[in-house]
Design a protein around this motif. Structure first.
Motif, PDB file in Angstrom:
ATOM      1  N   LYS A 107       0.813  -1.218   0.000  1.00 43.40           N
ATOM      2  CA  LYS A 107       0.000   0.000   0.000  1.00 43.40           C
ATOM      3  C   LYS A 107       0.844   1.265   0.000  1.00 43.40           C
ATOM      4  CE  LYS A 107      -3.900  -2.257   2.296  1.00 43.40           C
ATOM      5  NZ  LYS A 107      -4.816  -2.248   3.468  1.00 43.40           N
ATOM      6  N   ASN A 108       2.087   1.152   0.423  1.00 45.83           N
ATOM      7  CA  ASN A 108       2.960   2.336   0.430  1.00 45.83           C
ATOM      8  C   ASN A 108       3.732   2.488  -0.878  1.00 45.83           C
ATOM      9  OD1 ASN A 108       4.707   0.217   0.684  1.00 45.83           O
ATOM     10  ND2 ASN A 108       5.873   1.070   2.397  1.00 45.83           N
ATOM     11  N   GLU A 109       3.327   1.713  -1.911  1.00 48.75           N
ATOM     12  CA  GLU A 109       3.967   1.838  -3.221  1.00 48.75           C
ATOM     13  C   GLU A 109       2.956   2.144  -4.325  1.00 48.75           C
ATOM     14  OE1 GLU A 109       6.487  -1.447  -4.133  1.00 48.75           O
ATOM     15  OE2 GLU A 109       7.876  -1.056  -2.478  1.00 48.75           O
ATOM     16  N   THR A 110       1.801   2.636  -3.949  1.00 47.35           N
ATOM     17  CA  THR A 110       0.847   3.093  -4.963  1.00 47.35           C
ATOM     18  C   THR A 110       1.278   4.472  -5.455  1.00 47.35           C
ATOM     19  OG1 THR A 110      -0.590   4.152  -3.331  1.00 47.35           O
ATOM     20  CG2 THR A 110      -1.016   1.828  -3.836  1.00 47.35           C
ATOM     21  N   ILE A 111       0.662   4.931  -6.545  1.00 46.14           N
ATOM     22  CA  ILE A 111       1.013   6.235  -7.086  1.00 46.14           C
ATOM     23  C   ILE A 111       0.741   7.347  -6.082  1.00 46.14           C
ATOM     24  CG2 ILE A 111      -1.256   6.508  -8.184  1.00 46.14           C
ATOM     25  CD1 ILE A 111       0.117   7.992 -10.455  1.00 46.14           C
ATOM     26  N   TYR A 112      -0.316   7.175  -5.267  1.00 52.34           N
ATOM     27  CA  TYR A 112      -0.646   8.182  -4.251  1.00 52.34           C
ATOM     28  C   TYR A 112       0.445   8.237  -3.169  1.00 52.34           C
ATOM     29  CZ  TYR A 112      -5.350   7.703  -6.272  1.00 52.34           C
ATOM     30  OH  TYR A 112      -6.423   7.662  -7.135  1.00 52.34           O
ATOM     31  N   ALA A 113       0.819   7.070  -2.663  1.00 55.94           N
ATOM     32  CA  ALA A 113       1.797   7.019  -1.574  1.00 55.94           C
ATOM     33  C   ALA A 113       3.175   7.510  -2.020  1.00 55.94           C
ATOM     34  CB  ALA A 113       1.900   5.588  -1.038  1.00 55.94           C
ATOM     35  N   LEU A 114       3.593   7.121  -3.201  1.00 55.37           N
ATOM     36  CA  LEU A 114       4.919   7.517  -3.679  1.00 55.37           C
ATOM     37  C   LEU A 114       5.010   9.032  -3.873  1.00 55.37           C
ATOM     38  CD1 LEU A 114       5.606   4.648  -6.255  1.00 55.37           C
ATOM     39  CD2 LEU A 114       6.603   4.920  -3.977  1.00 55.37           C
ATOM     40  N   LEU A 115       3.978   9.633  -4.473  1.00 57.24           N
ATOM     41  CA  LEU A 115       4.011  11.076  -4.690  1.00 57.24           C
ATOM     42  C   LEU A 115       3.921  11.851  -3.381  1.00 57.24           C
ATOM     43  CD1 LEU A 115       1.808  11.426  -7.899  1.00 57.24           C
ATOM     44  CD2 LEU A 115       4.256  11.858  -7.697  1.00 57.24           C
ATOM     45  N   LYS A 116       3.157  11.348  -2.433  1.00 54.95           N
ATOM     46  CA  LYS A 116       2.987  12.060  -1.160  1.00 54.95           C
ATOM     47  C   LYS A 116       4.218  11.929  -0.270  1.00 54.95           C
ATOM     48  CE  LYS A 116       0.179  12.123   3.057  1.00 54.95           C
ATOM     49  NZ  LYS A 116       0.145  13.599   3.158  1.00 54.95           N
ATOM     50  N   HIS A 117       4.698  10.715  -0.076  1.00 55.37           N
ATOM     51  CA  HIS A 117       5.746  10.478   0.929  1.00 55.37           C
ATOM     52  C   HIS A 117       7.160  10.590   0.368  1.00 55.37           C
ATOM     53  CE1 HIS A 117       2.589   9.341   3.664  1.00 55.37           C
ATOM     54  NE2 HIS A 117       2.206   8.326   2.892  1.00 55.37           N
ATOM     55  N   HIS A 118       7.338  10.424  -0.946  1.00 55.10           N
ATOM     56  CA  HIS A 118       8.686  10.457  -1.516  1.00 55.10           C
ATOM     57  C   HIS A 118       8.948  11.691  -2.378  1.00 55.10           C
ATOM     58  CE1 HIS A 118       9.827   6.364  -0.234  1.00 55.10           C
ATOM     59  NE2 HIS A 118       8.535   6.091  -0.396  1.00 55.10           N
ATOM     60  N   ALA A 119       7.905  12.230  -2.987  1.00 55.80           N
ATOM     61  CA  ALA A 119       8.099  13.387  -3.870  1.00 55.80           C
ATOM     62  C   ALA A 119       7.591  14.689  -3.261  1.00 55.80           C
ATOM     63  CB  ALA A 119       7.410  13.139  -5.213  1.00 55.80           C
ATOM     64  N   GLY A 120       6.960  14.618  -2.078  1.00 61.75           N
ATOM     65  CA  GLY A 120       6.527  15.831  -1.410  1.00 61.75           C
ATOM     66  C   GLY A 120       5.299  16.485  -2.009  1.00 61.75           C
ATOM     67  N   TYR A 121       4.447  15.715  -2.659  1.00 58.42           N
ATOM     68  CA  TYR A 121       3.255  16.266  -3.289  1.00 58.42           C
ATOM     69  C   TYR A 121       2.079  16.330  -2.302  1.00 58.42           C
ATOM     70  CZ  TYR A 121       4.687  16.483  -8.205  1.00 58.42           C
ATOM     71  OH  TYR A 121       5.274  16.834  -9.400  1.00 58.42           O
ATOM     72  N   HIS A 122       1.196  17.293  -2.543  1.00 54.34           N
ATOM     73  CA  HIS A 122      -0.107  17.330  -1.884  1.00 54.34           C
ATOM     74  C   HIS A 122      -1.041  16.503  -2.765  1.00 54.34           C
ATOM     75  CE1 HIS A 122      -3.136  18.928   0.817  1.00 54.34           C
ATOM     76  NE2 HIS A 122      -3.900  19.237  -0.231  1.00 54.34           N
ATOM     77  N   VAL A 123      -1.575  15.400  -2.230  1.00 50.03           N
ATOM     78  CA  VAL A 123      -2.216  14.369  -3.047  1.00 50.03           C
ATOM     79  C   VAL A 123      -3.711  14.315  -2.752  1.00 50.03           C
ATOM     80  CG1 VAL A 123      -2.313  11.881  -3.509  1.00 50.03           C
ATOM     81  CG2 VAL A 123      -0.104  13.014  -3.184  1.00 50.03           C
ATOM     82  N   GLY A 124      -4.504  14.226  -3.829  1.00 47.97           N
ATOM     83  CA  GLY A 124      -5.944  14.132  -3.658  1.00 47.97           C
ATOM     84  C   GLY A 124      -6.593  13.189  -4.650  1.00 47.97           C
ATOM     85  N   HIS A 125      -7.776  12.722  -4.273  1.00 43.55           N
ATOM     86  CA  HIS A 125      -8.590  11.881  -5.168  1.00 43.55           C
ATOM     87  C   HIS A 125     -10.032  12.351  -5.068  1.00 43.55           C
ATOM     88  CE1 HIS A 125     -10.050   8.232  -7.233  1.00 43.55           C
ATOM     89  NE2 HIS A 125     -11.106   8.409  -6.448  1.00 43.55           N
ATOM     90  N   ALA A 126     -10.662  12.520  -6.237  1.00 47.94           N
ATOM     91  CA  ALA A 126     -12.078  12.869  -6.296  1.00 47.94           C
ATOM     92  C   ALA A 126     -12.728  11.995  -7.356  1.00 47.94           C
ATOM     93  CB  ALA A 126     -12.265  14.351  -6.638  1.00 47.94           C
ATOM     94  N   GLY A 127     -13.880  11.385  -7.010  1.00 44.89           N
ATOM     95  CA  GLY A 127     -14.554  10.520  -7.971  1.00 44.89           C
ATOM     96  C   GLY A 127     -14.406   9.058  -7.616  1.00 44.89           C
ATOM     97  N   LYS A 128     -14.398   8.236  -8.635  1.00 48.55           N
ATOM     98  CA  LYS A 128     -14.411   6.789  -8.438  1.00 48.55           C
ATOM     99  C   LYS A 128     -13.013   6.247  -8.181  1.00 48.55           C
ATOM    100  CE  LYS A 128     -15.443   2.470 -10.856  1.00 48.55           C
ATOM    101  NZ  LYS A 128     -15.936   1.848 -12.098  1.00 48.55           N
ATOM    102  N   LEU A 129     -12.810   5.634  -7.008  1.00 52.92           N
ATOM    103  CA  LEU A 129     -11.571   4.897  -6.759  1.00 52.92           C
ATOM    104  C   LEU A 129     -11.670   3.516  -7.383  1.00 52.92           C
ATOM    105  CD1 LEU A 129      -8.803   5.090  -5.287  1.00 52.92           C
ATOM    106  CD2 LEU A 129      -9.895   3.864  -3.393  1.00 52.92           C
TER     107      LEU A 129
END
Length: 353
Positions: free
Chosen positions: A219-241
C-alpha cells in the motif's frame, strides 16, 4: 612569287635581316635577365619575412651533430597564461643550453596545466533547480476507443476534451490489458499488470483455497503514496476509486472523496449528476490546496460506467442536454446480441462476475 622574290634577294638584304634577328634576341635575353633578377629579390624578401615571423634560432652548431627539427623552434604551443607573460628570449649558444631551456619551458607548462586542472576540479557545478509539475489526471473507464469527439464519434460531444486533445498529446495506441474497471484501476495505481497485482475480483482480489486474498500489492507503493511520501506532493482523489477496498486512503492521500455506482442523486435538496459532483469535489481540492507544494489530483469520472437496469445511466447531465436536443441516437446493430449470449450471462452480472 614570294618564294621567287625571297630566293632572289641580294646578299646585302640577307645580312640586314640577320642583323635585325640578332638584335631582337639580345633584347629578349636582356628582358629575361631583368625579370629573373626582380623575381630573386621578391623571393629574398619573402624568405626574410618568414624567418622573422617564425622566430628561427640560428646558432653555431657542431658540424657532426644534427639537432631535432623541433629544437629549431623557440615558440611551441603554450597555455594562454604563459602567452600573456612578457617573453624573454634566451640566448642559446650550445647544445646544453638548448636542452636546459627546453626542460625549463616544459616544467613551466606542466605547472600551469596542473594549476588550471586543480581550479577546475575544486569548482563545484551549479545545481539546477527544476520546479515540480502539478498533475491533474482525468480517468474514466468503460468506454470504447472512439467515444470522444476527437476520436471521430459522430454522436457523443466532448468539446472540452476535444480541445485538450488538440492542444496536447493524444495517445492513440494506449490501451488496457484487461478491460475490466477495477483491474485497470489497480494497474493504474500500482504500475503492475494483473499477473503481478492479482486483484482479480472487486473488493476481494484473487481466491486461494477458497480464501479471498484482498489487496496484495504494498500500500505504500501506490502512485498516491509515492508522490505524497517520496516526492513531497499534496495528493488528492475525487470521484471513483473503483476498488471497494482500503489502500490506506487517508494515510496516503491528503484529500479523498469516493463517489461511485450512481448517475443522478439528490444531495441536500439538489439533484446532482455524478459528473457535476466529481467536478465539484475536484474544485474543492484545488481551492484548498497549499500553494507551497506541488499537487497531484486524480479525478475518476464515473458517468461512462454502466449501472445495470437503470435507464438514467444513458442520460447526459443537465448542462449538456442542449447539445443533443435535435439528435437521434441510432440503435446499434448488436442490440439483440445480449439476448443470444449463453445462459450464464444473466442480467445481474453482464460478464463481470
Amino acid at each position: 612569287q614570294q618564294g621567287s622574290s625571297s630566293s632572289s634577294s641580294s646578299p646585302q638584304q640577307q645580312r640586314r635581316r640577320a642583323s635585325t634577328n640578332n638584335n631582337n634576341n639580345m633584347l629578349l635575353f636582356s628582358t629575361n635577365k631583368k625579370a629573373v633578377f626582380l623575381l630573386g629579390i621578391v623571393c629574398a624578401v619573402l624568405i626574410s619575412a618568414l624567418v622573422k615571423q617564425n622566430n628561427f634560432i640560428f646558432d653555431v652548431m657542431d658540424a657532426n651533430h644534427q639537432y631535432d627539427r623541433n629544437d629549431l623552434y623557440r615558440d611551441a604551443p603554450q597555455p594562454l597564461e604563459e602567452i600573456r607573460k612578457p617573453k624573454k628570449t634566451p640566448v642559446v649558444t650550445t647544445k646544453q643550453n638548448m636542452q636546459d631551456f627546453l626542460e625549463q619551458r616544459q616544467k613551466r607548462r606542466k605547472a600551469l596545466l596542473e594549476e588550471s586542472s586543480s581550479k577546475t576540479k575544486n569548482k563545484k557545478p551549479k545545481k539546477r533547480h527544476y520546479k515540480p509539475l502539478n498533475i491533474i489526471l482525468f480517468y474514466a473507464d468503460d468506454w470504447r476507443f472512439d467515444t470522444l469527439g476527437a476520436a471521430g464519434n459522430a454522436v457523443v460531444k466532448t468539446p472540452v476534451l476535444d480541445r485538450m486533445a488538440a492542444e496536447g498529446v493524444r495517445f492513440t495506441e494506449n490501451c488496457v490489458t484487461t478491460s475490466i474497471c477495477w483491474i485497470s484501476r489497480a494497474t493504474l495505481y500500482t504500475g503492475m499488470y494483473l499477473a503481478r497485482h492479482k486483484f482479480e475480483m472487486l473488493g476481494a482480489g484473487r481466491t486461494v483455497d477458497g480464501q479471498p486474498m484482498g489487496w496484495e500489492p504494498l500500500k505504500n507503493e501506490t502512485i498516491y503514496a509515492l508522490l505524497k511520501h517520496h516526492a513531497g506532493y499534496h495528493v488528492g482523489h475525487a470521484g471513483k476509486l473503483g476498488l471497494w477496498t482500503d489502500i490506506d486512503n487517508h494515510k496516503n492521500m491528503d484529500y479523498f472523496v469516493d463517489e461511485d455506482t450512481w448517475h443522478y442523486q439528490e444531495i441536500n435538496g439538489k439533484l446532482w449528476h455524478i459528473t457535476e459532483k466529481n467536478t465539484h469535489d475536484a474544485m474543492n481540492f484545488l481551492r484548498a490546496r497549499p500553494r507551497t507544494k506541488p499537487f497531484f489530483l486524480n479525478v475518476g469520472y464515473f458517468a461512462t460506467h454502466a449501472v445495470d437496469n437503470n435507464p438514467l445511466q444513458y442520460q447526459p447531465q443537465n448542462t449538456s442536454m442542449s447539445m443533443y436536443a435535435n439528435d437521434t441516437i441510432p440503435i446499434p446493430l448488436t442490440a439483440d446480441a445480449y439476448g443470444k449470449m449463453p445462459y450464464f450471462f444473466g442480467p445481474f452480472n453482464e460478464g463481470r462476475s
